[in-house]
Write a protein that holds these residues in place. Structure first.
Motif, mmCIF file in Angstrom:
data_model
loop_
_atom_site.group_PDB
_atom_site.id
_atom_site.type_symbol
_atom_site.label_atom_id
_atom_site.label_comp_id
_atom_site.label_asym_id
_atom_site.label_seq_id
_atom_site.Cartn_x
_atom_site.Cartn_y
_atom_site.Cartn_z
ATOM 1 N N VAL A 42 0.851 -1.189 0.000
ATOM 2 C CA VAL A 42 0.000 0.000 0.000
ATOM 3 C C VAL A 42 0.891 1.244 0.000
ATOM 4 O O VAL A 42 1.743 1.366 0.889
ATOM 5 N N PRO A 43 0.753 2.133 -0.958
ATOM 6 C CA PRO A 43 1.589 3.339 -1.000
ATOM 7 C C PRO A 43 1.481 4.127 0.288
ATOM 8 O O PRO A 43 0.385 4.334 0.807
ATOM 9 N N LEU A 45 2.332 3.202 3.159
ATOM 10 C CA LEU A 45 2.201 2.373 4.358
ATOM 11 C C LEU A 45 3.281 1.287 4.412
ATOM 12 O O LEU A 45 4.149 1.304 5.255
ATOM 13 N N ASP A 46 3.204 0.357 3.495
ATOM 14 C CA ASP A 46 4.230 -0.703 3.466
ATOM 15 C C ASP A 46 4.622 -1.001 2.024
ATOM 16 O O ASP A 46 4.641 -2.158 1.596
ATOM 17 N N ASP A 61 -0.767 -16.245 -12.765
ATOM 18 C CA ASP A 61 -2.007 -16.076 -11.984
ATOM 19 C C ASP A 61 -3.179 -16.668 -12.743
ATOM 20 O O ASP A 61 -3.670 -16.079 -13.709
ATOM 21 N N ASP A 63 -6.312 -16.975 -11.808
ATOM 22 C CA ASP A 63 -7.521 -16.136 -11.690
ATOM 23 C C ASP A 63 -7.508 -15.027 -12.741
ATOM 24 O O ASP A 63 -8.533 -14.705 -13.330
ATOM 25 N N ASN A 245 -16.568 -16.752 -9.925
ATOM 26 C CA ASN A 245 -15.849 -15.771 -10.746
ATOM 27 C C ASN A 245 -16.272 -15.879 -12.194
ATOM 28 O O ASN A 245 -15.522 -15.484 -13.090
ATOM 29 N N TYR A 253 -11.105 -7.509 -11.607
ATOM 30 C CA TYR A 253 -10.014 -8.173 -10.888
ATOM 31 C C TYR A 253 -8.961 -7.142 -10.477
ATOM 32 O O TYR A 253 -8.408 -7.191 -9.376
ATOM 33 N N PHE A 259 -7.760 -2.430 -4.464
ATOM 34 C CA PHE A 259 -8.477 -1.725 -3.395
ATOM 35 C C PHE A 259 -9.050 -2.640 -2.322
ATOM 36 O O PHE A 259 -9.324 -2.190 -1.233
ATOM 37 N N VAL A 260 -9.229 -3.912 -2.631
ATOM 38 C CA VAL A 260 -9.743 -4.825 -1.612
ATOM 39 C C VAL A 260 -8.601 -5.654 -1.032
ATOM 40 O O VAL A 260 -8.448 -5.753 0.176
ATOM 41 N N TYR A 261 -7.772 -6.234 -1.932
ATOM 42 C CA TYR A 261 -6.648 -7.025 -1.451
ATOM 43 C C TYR A 261 -5.469 -6.139 -1.032
ATOM 44 O O TYR A 261 -4.495 -6.619 -0.473
ATOM 45 N N GLN A 262 -5.558 -4.846 -1.322
ATOM 46 C CA GLN A 262 -4.514 -3.874 -0.947
ATOM 47 C C GLN A 262 -3.171 -4.232 -1.554
ATOM 48 O O GLN A 262 -2.125 -4.088 -0.929
ATOM 49 N N GLN A 263 -3.208 -4.669 -2.797
ATOM 50 C CA GLN A 263 -1.978 -4.940 -3.553
ATOM 51 C C GLN A 263 -1.944 -3.947 -4.717
ATOM 52 O O GLN A 263 -2.270 -4.281 -5.855
ATOM 53 N N TYR A 264 -1.547 -2.706 -4.399
ATOM 54 C CA TYR A 264 -1.611 -1.646 -5.394
ATOM 55 C C TYR A 264 -0.631 -1.884 -6.540
ATOM 56 O O TYR A 264 -0.912 -1.554 -7.684
ATOM 57 N N TYR A 266 0.450 -4.824 -7.777
ATOM 58 C CA TYR A 266 -0.047 -5.866 -8.678
ATOM 59 C C TYR A 266 -1.273 -5.373 -9.431
ATOM 60 O O TYR A 266 -1.461 -5.659 -10.609
ATOM 61 N N PRO B 100 -12.557 -0.837 3.706
ATOM 62 C CA PRO B 100 -11.122 -1.156 3.760
ATOM 63 C C PRO B 100 -10.284 -0.215 2.898
ATOM 64 O O PRO B 100 -9.219 0.241 3.298
ATOM 65 N N GLN B 101 -10.797 0.089 1.716
ATOM 66 C CA GLN B 101 -10.061 0.954 0.800
ATOM 67 C C GLN B 101 -9.903 2.347 1.402
ATOM 68 O O GLN B 101 -8.819 2.933 1.395
ATOM 69 N N SER B 108 -2.447 5.746 4.611
ATOM 70 C CA SER B 108 -1.229 6.032 3.846
ATOM 71 C C SER B 108 -0.897 7.518 3.868
ATOM 72 O O SER B 108 0.245 7.911 3.653
ATOM 73 N N SER B 130 1.757 -0.560 11.637
ATOM 74 C CA SER B 130 2.286 0.778 11.310
ATOM 75 C C SER B 130 2.015 1.789 12.425
ATOM 76 O O SER B 130 2.306 2.962 12.268
ATOM 77 N N GLN B 413 -7.229 -11.161 2.826
ATOM 78 C CA GLN B 413 -8.415 -10.836 2.039
ATOM 79 C C GLN B 413 -8.559 -11.698 0.794
ATOM 80 O O GLN B 413 -9.667 -12.134 0.451
ATOM 81 N N LYS B 414 -7.465 -11.961 0.092
ATOM 82 C CA LYS B 414 -7.577 -12.717 -1.164
ATOM 83 C C LYS B 414 -8.013 -14.154 -0.883
ATOM 84 O O LYS B 414 -8.840 -14.714 -1.607
ATOM 85 N N ASP B 421 -16.027 -16.778 -2.773
ATOM 86 C CA ASP B 421 -16.433 -16.780 -4.190
ATOM 87 C C ASP B 421 -16.774 -18.181 -4.676
ATOM 88 O O ASP B 421 -17.728 -18.368 -5.434
#
Lengths: 295, 451
Positions: A42-43, A45-46, A61, A63, A245, A253, A259-264, A266, B100-101, B108, B130, B413-414, B421
């Motif tokens: 997350v920009p 943060l980490d 991947d 999916d 899915n 996806y 925004f949900v998995y917080q993997q900005y 990817y 969450p978003q 951040s 953090s 989360q994933k 799902d």
């Protein structure tokens, strides 16, 4: 006017503001997003540098590739439906209707101006099975096919087809209007001459109308294809990407990943892939266009 | 010509003005008093016994002002203002899906609000790591009100978060069980089942009599995974769910696979009616209230719908999830949780916020029950009259001897999304139970390895 258009400073004065806005709103975020592809987390943060890991992950991947496959099926169905039905409707408007053309055109164009979410909700109600049958299941019951009534949006085998039908219904009026305006531009004497020469209806369509409509068909293809490759709102409103899915698109996806998995990082990688995919298809269509020398 | 020029100028001005329409200041929801004061506390001053320190408490919530946590905090802040007129609360409502978003974006940029809802253990873990949220148990201790929550709640919330201490505050005290329509049961000659065999016999009887046995809201997915969770911890004990979440127990364990198979078979037999994946929570509740289904597994928050219904009266009952023969779990194991928890932002935490917390949270339980009929785990200071359904839930809570959790309670989360799902294709037999469990396993292993 000539003097004005030859003056480079004048051209810059007119074009520069729009270009600046375009650069800030479009180009800067693209470059920013491309930078994120070599990071993870997350920009602010980490966020940590990971090099090409996101791209390696992308190619492995399952999916993601399932979403791409689903999207390609969706593109094939919707583009064929929108262009094909649009053409049919245009021919009907041009040659089939004797009166009330304007009224029919307005009715055909009406879904185009409706918000995608509203159309999605409408189709959810039409295809509903609980707490009571929606319009479609009720019709099936009335005609004695009640055994085939089901939750159309709740099963993988039918959910995507329903999404395709909804999007074809939404946009076919737009393409019908485009092709109709193209047909209006075809000189009447060319069609008369073909009639005199004994050409049948299908022959006229194949050898005269379609070739003369080719530039508009190509343009419509580009519009339809880029729109369907980036689809999000209509699918989200209809199925949310489900069941499971089954109707998840790469754009959905990407949104979930970032925004949900917080993997900005990817998520940005997926966004870049979608951009390259759209450019690729646009390039192919452009090549076809320039090959035909129709522009 | 002049008219055209004037009209052009007016239209140009309107266009220009509309360009700034999106630049409005943050929308203020109804606050419990008038205009907001600056966030920084000014030096305390006393006027006629009242502390006039000015402080705006920023609250990010998923509730409307008259609902749940927002209503309780608004009401208690209004009481607090009698002696602290400078303290106000400013609520910002957001859809739960976007929570969450929003939290991560604010985190951040180091601009988390003073107090905010959070519904995910992994989001909380990021914030704890953090240093963006305060340790709630330490805050309550510092404020001298640690007794406002029983020790079991401190431990329960710590367990749910996977930490040694309680970092978040509860807002509700929920149990989940099977609500059933007593009238439908009577009309069909069935009694409340306690074992799984009795339960399936009841479902078969209802189905044969043309009644939909269960309203399952599989559209939201978690409604279905709850059945797998309950079956699993009835058979393997409550620790099994924690073990699944920690990657210690595989989803491909035969008992878990069998639980998934039972769920699939229940749909095949027609227990859930038609189009199970199209049924969302609202539709399922409507079916229950309208007498179109006999049973529904959901939480104690269903009382709000029951009490708002003109037709259901006292026809709804509550029963524990059935037990399994030779199961390691017991009939006293219930899936319990504490609602959408509250986090305390670390950045703006100060004495004024601590003092407000010291006032509000010891009174939270009484206010919530008295004004909203909401059950919370906060220690009650007063006696209250309860409605029929609230009392039903309280009576059921007395039977709780063990606390279970939901299948994906602290999964990344994933992995959580994968578990949820894929339950939809499982239900309609598009994938086998073995495939479902294998897909979940892979996702859990992959995501846990990243941590």
């Amino acid at each position: 006017m000539d003097k004005l258009l030859r003056d480079k400073k004048a051209i810059a004065a007119f074009v520069l503001p729009a270009m600046l806005v375009y650069a800030c709103i479009v180009l800067v975020p693209i470059v920013w997003s491309a930078t994120y592809t070599v990071y993870d987390g997350v920009p602010g943060l980490d966020f940590r540098f990971v090099g090409s890991q996101n791209f390696t992950t992308l190619f492995r991947d399952r999916d993601f590739w399932m979403a791409v496959t689903t999207n390609l099926k969706y593109v094939a169905g919707v583009v064929t439906g929108q262009i094909g039905l649009g053409l049919l409707l245009a021919f009907m408007l041009m040659f089939g209707l004797r009166s009330h053309k304007n009224l029919v055109r307005t009715i055909l164009f009406f879904p185009v101006v409706l918000p995608s979410v509203a159309i999605g909700q409408m189709f959810v109600k039409i295809l509903e099975i609980q707490p009571q049958y929606g319009l479609f299941n009720s019709l099936l019951e009335v005609v004695g096919l009640g055994a085939y009534a089901k939750g159309w949006l709740g099963e993988s085998s039918t959910a995507l087809i329903c999404c395709i039908i909804a999007d074809i219904w939404k946009a076919m009026g737009l393409y019908a209007t485009l092709f109709y305006s193209g047909l209006l531009d075809i000189p009447g004497d060319v069609i008369e001459a073909s009639q005199i020469d004994g050409a049948t209806g299908p022959q006229r369509v194949r050898y005269i109308l379609l070739p003369m409509l080719k530039p508009i068909i190509m343009m419509a293809l580009v519009l339809s294809m880029t729109g369907t490759l980036k689809v999000f709102d209509s699918i989200y409103a209809l199925t949310g990407g489900g069941p499971g899915n089954a109707t998840r698109m790469p754009t959905m996806y990407m949104q979930t990943t970032a925004f949900v998995y917080q993997q900005y990082g990817y998520g940005s990688t997926i966004a870049i892939f979608i951009m390259i995919e759209c450019l690729f298809f646009s390039l192919i269509i452009n090549k076809l266009l320039s090959k035909d020398n129709t522009i | 010509m002049n008219t055209k020029r004037v009209l052009s100028a007016v239209l140009a001005a309107v266009c220009a003005a509309s360009a700034f329409a999106g630049c409005s200041a943050k929308k203020l929801e109804n606050s419990s008093s008038d205009a907001a004061a600056p966030a920084e506390s000014s030096a305390a001053s006393q006027e006629g016994g009242a502390d006039t320190t000015e402080r705006v408490i920023h609250h990010l919530t998923v509730w409307d002002d008259n609902q749940n946590t927002a209503a309780v905090l608004n009401g208690l802040t209004a009481e607090y203002q009698k002696d602290h007129p400078g303290v106000t609360i400013e609520n910002e409502k957001i859809a739960q899906n976007d929570l969450p978003q929003k939290i991560m974006i604010l985190a951040s940029s180091n601009s988390l609000p003073d107090i905010f809802n959070s519904d995910r253990a992994d989001t909380n873990a990021s914030l704890i790591k953090s240093g963006q949220i305060k340790n709630a148990s330490e805050v309550l201790k510092e404020a001298g009100v640690e007794s406002c929550l029983p020790e079991s709640v401190y431990q329960g919330l710590a367990n749910l978060q996977g930490t040694d201490e309680m970092w978040v505050l509860p807002t509700e005290n929920n149990i989940e069980a099977i609500w059933y329509n007593k009238k439908i049961f009577e009309e069909n000659g069935v009694t409340v089942p306690t074992t799984w065999d009795e339960f399936t016999a009841v479902c078969d009887t209802l189905k044969n009599n043309g009644v939909q046995p269960i309203a399952l809201f599989a559209k939201g997915k978690w409604g279905a995974t709850r059945w797998i969770a309950n079956m699993t911890f009835r058979r393997l004990g409550v620790q099994s769910i924690v073990d699944i979440n920690d990657g210690v127990l595989s989803m491909s364990d035969p008992t878990v696979v069998d639980s998934a198979k039972i769920l699939q078979d229940m749909n095949t037999k027609g227990y859930f009616g038609e189009g199970v994946n199209s049924v969302d929570e609202d539709i399922a509740y409507e079916m229950m209230l309208g007498g179109k289904a006999a049973m529904c597994y959901t939480g104690s928050w269903f009382t709000e719908r029951l009490e708002g219904s003109d037709t259901i009266g006292e026809d709804m009952g509550l029963m524990a999830f059935p037990t399994f023969p030779d199961g390691k779990g017991s009939a006293g194991d219930y899936l319990c949780h504490y609602g959408l928890t509250l986090c305390i932002g670390a950045q703006n935490y100060d004495d004024a916020l601590r003092d407000w917390i010291a006032y509000v949270f010891p009174r939270y339980g009484d206010y919530a029950l008295e004004n909203l009929g909401l059950l919370t785990p906060y220690t009650m200071q007063e006696e209250h009259e309860t409605s029929y359904y609230t009392q039903l839930v309280l009576d059921e809570m007395q039977k709780v001897t063990g606390t279970g959790a939901w299948l994906e309670f602290k999964l990344p989360q994933k992995a959580s999304s994968t578990v949820e799902d894929n339950v939809q294709p499982l239900l309609v037999s598009e994938i086998t139970p073995e495939e479902y469990c294998q897909i979940c396993d892979e996702a859990i292993k992959t995501e846990l390895a990243k941590q």
